[in-house]
Design a protein around this motif. Structure first.
Motif, PDB file in Angstrom:
ATOM      1  N   ILE A  32       4.145  -8.680  -0.122  1.00  0.00           N
ATOM      2  CA  ILE A  32       4.886  -8.027  -1.204  1.00  0.00           C
ATOM      3  C   ILE A  32       4.468  -8.589  -2.556  1.00  0.00           C
ATOM      4  CG2 ILE A  32       7.179  -7.826  -2.246  1.00  0.00           C
ATOM      5  CD1 ILE A  32       8.244  -7.707   0.721  1.00  0.00           C
ATOM      6  N   GLU A  33       4.374  -9.904  -2.646  1.00  0.00           N
ATOM      7  CA  GLU A  33       4.001 -10.536  -3.914  1.00  0.00           C
ATOM      8  C   GLU A  33       2.555 -10.250  -4.299  1.00  0.00           C
ATOM      9  OE1 GLU A  33       5.145 -14.618  -3.341  1.00  0.00           O
ATOM     10  OE2 GLU A  33       7.235 -14.232  -3.940  1.00  0.00           O
ATOM     11  N   ALA A  34       1.739  -9.868  -3.293  1.00  0.00           N
ATOM     12  CA  ALA A  34       0.355  -9.468  -3.575  1.00  0.00           C
ATOM     13  C   ALA A  34       0.275  -8.006  -4.004  1.00  0.00           C
ATOM     14  CB  ALA A  34      -0.511  -9.701  -2.340  1.00  0.00           C
ATOM     15  N   GLY A  35       1.427  -7.308  -4.000  1.00  0.00           N
ATOM     16  CA  GLY A  35       1.482  -5.932  -4.490  1.00  0.00           C
ATOM     17  C   GLY A  35       1.510  -4.858  -3.433  1.00  0.00           C
ATOM     18  N   ALA A  36       1.670  -5.246  -2.162  1.00  0.00           N
ATOM     19  CA  ALA A  36       1.641  -4.256  -1.084  1.00  0.00           C
ATOM     20  C   ALA A  36       3.040  -3.827  -0.669  1.00  0.00           C
ATOM     21  CB  ALA A  36       0.906  -4.829   0.130  1.00  0.00           C
ATOM     22  N   HIS A  37       3.181  -2.557  -0.333  1.00  0.00           N
ATOM     23  CA  HIS A  37       4.357  -2.079   0.380  1.00  0.00           C
ATOM     24  C   HIS A  37       4.207  -2.540   1.828  1.00  0.00           C
ATOM     25  CE1 HIS A  37       5.362   0.497  -3.042  1.00  0.00           C
ATOM     26  NE2 HIS A  37       4.107   0.915  -3.032  1.00  0.00           N
ATOM     27  N   GLY A  49      -6.457  -6.191  -2.672  1.00  0.00           N
ATOM     28  CA  GLY A  49      -5.680  -5.230  -3.456  1.00  0.00           C
ATOM     29  C   GLY A  49      -5.140  -4.080  -2.634  1.00  0.00           C
ATOM     30  N   LEU A  50      -4.471  -4.408  -1.534  1.00  0.00           N
ATOM     31  CA  LEU A  50      -3.946  -3.390  -0.627  1.00  0.00           C
ATOM     32  C   LEU A  50      -2.734  -2.673  -1.227  1.00  0.00           C
ATOM     33  CD1 LEU A  50      -4.038  -5.365   2.746  1.00  0.00           C
ATOM     34  CD2 LEU A  50      -5.747  -3.800   1.835  1.00  0.00           C
ATOM     35  N   ASP A  51      -2.623  -1.397  -0.922  1.00  0.00           N
ATOM     36  CA  ASP A  51      -1.425  -0.642  -1.296  1.00  0.00           C
ATOM     37  C   ASP A  51      -0.320  -0.839  -0.269  1.00  0.00           C
ATOM     38  OD1 ASP A  51      -2.465   0.835  -3.650  1.00  0.00           O
ATOM     39  OD2 ASP A  51      -3.816   1.731  -2.162  1.00  0.00           O
ATOM     40  N   ALA A  52      -0.703  -1.023   0.995  1.00  0.00           N
ATOM     41  CA  ALA A  52       0.286  -1.134   2.065  1.00  0.00           C
ATOM     42  C   ALA A  52      -0.268  -1.979   3.201  1.00  0.00           C
ATOM     43  CB  ALA A  52       0.658   0.250   2.593  1.00  0.00           C
ATOM     44  N   VAL A  53       0.644  -2.587   3.943  1.00  0.00           N
ATOM     45  CA  VAL A  53       0.232  -3.409   5.072  1.00  0.00           C
ATOM     46  C   VAL A  53       1.262  -3.301   6.189  1.00  0.00           C
ATOM     47  CG1 VAL A  53       1.329  -5.503   4.169  1.00  0.00           C
ATOM     48  CG2 VAL A  53      -0.564  -5.710   5.771  1.00  0.00           C
ATOM     49  N   SER A  54       0.768  -3.240   7.423  1.00  0.00           N
ATOM     50  CA  SER A  54       1.632  -3.361   8.598  1.00  0.00           C
ATOM     51  C   SER A  54       1.609  -4.810   9.038  1.00  0.00           C
ATOM     52  CB  SER A  54       1.120  -2.481   9.748  1.00  0.00           C
ATOM     53  OG  SER A  54       1.477  -1.141   9.583  1.00  0.00           O
ATOM     54  N   ILE A  55       2.809  -5.364   9.280  1.00  0.00           N
ATOM     55  CA  ILE A  55       2.931  -6.760   9.695  1.00  0.00           C
ATOM     56  C   ILE A  55       3.349  -6.771  11.154  1.00  0.00           C
ATOM     57  CG2 ILE A  55       4.182  -8.912   9.306  1.00  0.00           C
ATOM     58  CD1 ILE A  55       4.391  -8.011   6.339  1.00  0.00           C
TER      59      ILE A  55
END
Length: 312
Positions: free
Chosen positions: A82-87, A61-67
């Motif tokens: 994105i589809e998991a809900g992260a910016h 349930g991450l709010d944000a992720v660096s790829i």
């Protein structure tokens, strides 16, 4: 407290991990990398969880992720995040093809998530200062911007050539400083030590009026990162590494006052601020797509020995 994660723990990924771990109001929930030993060591070092499957980390349930994975994986990983809900903050270039860039942007729009592209030089204090100087009219009308980004080859770069790896930085910065898009590109390049091009000179026309010139290579034995902006009222000399800007005009040579700061720290703090405030980040997905489009056009130009028109 924003819950963040980092996918990809290579050289750049380690820097994302370090900076997130130091940020207040941010919880580094996890790190994901296919190298089990590496990711477990980093997770222990930074007091977080290790994942060899990024999908399991996204389920936290991450709010944000660096790829921070190889470019060819950007579309798949970004869309799943994105589809998991992260910016998402996607390292440059945004993707390997324009179609894949558009797919990432579309997914963000459909899921009401932010997508930011990691064009780190926009957050270099010297670039920030030069942008201010141009906006204030200290150079007058700027008519030419040229850059030199050269140095020895890094063996870890295998999936792309020098244009997509480092040339894309200056393609974006030139467009950013002018505040307009590239509409024509002509490149001369070659591959002498690499399977892709390892040296290139890229000529750009912006808004049918302005000039941009990018010189990149993996052949020079020492690293140089510089930019020159020529205006009708003066010329500015910028050093990305030293984070300095000098303005020369008819009467003075002036050195700008700049407080040095790690560009990536500026970038990640800005990304988190955009999430908290709900404002659209820059460089946006569209900015990243334009830089990619110009870079790919430059590759086509040198291969076909012709001028390429950039269509929006």
């Amino acid at each position: 407290m924003l819950k963040v994660g980092v996918i990809g723990a290579g050289a750049m990924g380690k820097n994302h991990i370090r900076i997130y771990s130091e940020m207040p109001d941010v919880e580094l929930v996890g790190i994901s990398d296919i190298d089990k030993d590496l990711v477990e060591a980093l997770a222990q070092q930074y007091g977080t969880k290790a994942f060899t499957d990024y999908r399991k980390m996204l389920a936290e349930g991450l709010d944000a992720v660096s790829i921070v994975v190889p470019t060819k994986m950007h579309r798949q990983v970004a869309i799943e995040a994105i589809e998991a809900g992260a910016h998402v903050l996607v390292e440059k270039p945004i993707a390997d093809t324009v179609e894949n860039a558009e797919a990432i942007i579309k997914a963000a729009e459909e899921n009401d998530r932010l997508v930011m592209v990691g064009h780190i030089e926009r957050f270099n204090p010297a670039v920030i200062k030069l942008k201010e100087m141009i906006s204030e009219g200290l150079l007058g009308k700027v008519v030419s911007i040229s850059t030199t980004r050269v140095g020895p080859y890094n063996p870890r770069i295998r999936d792309v050539g020098v244009i997509l790896d480092i040339g894309v930085h200056d393609i974006d910065i030139i467009s950013y400083l002018y505040g307009t898009h590239v509409n024509q590109v002509y490149a001369v390049a070659g591959a002498d030590i690499h399977s892709f091009e390892d040296h290139a000179t890229i000529h750009m026309r912006l808004d049918h009026e302005y000039s941009g010139l990018v010189e990149v290579n993996w052949l020079t034995p020492h690293k140089v990162r510089k930019l020159t902006a020529v205006g009708v009222g003066g010329v500015a000399y910028l050093d990305y590494i030293d984070q300095t800007v000098e303005l020369h005009d008819s009467g003075w040579i002036r050195k700008a006052k700049i407080d040095p700061k790690e560009p990536l720290k500026n970038e990640l703090e800005y990304f988190i601020d955009c999430i908290n405030s709900g404002k659209q980040p820059e460089p946006s997905g569209e900015d990243g797509k334009h830089a990619l489009k110009v870079s790919l056009a430059a590759i086509s130009s040198y291969k076909d020995a012709k001028l390429i028109e950039i269509k929006e």
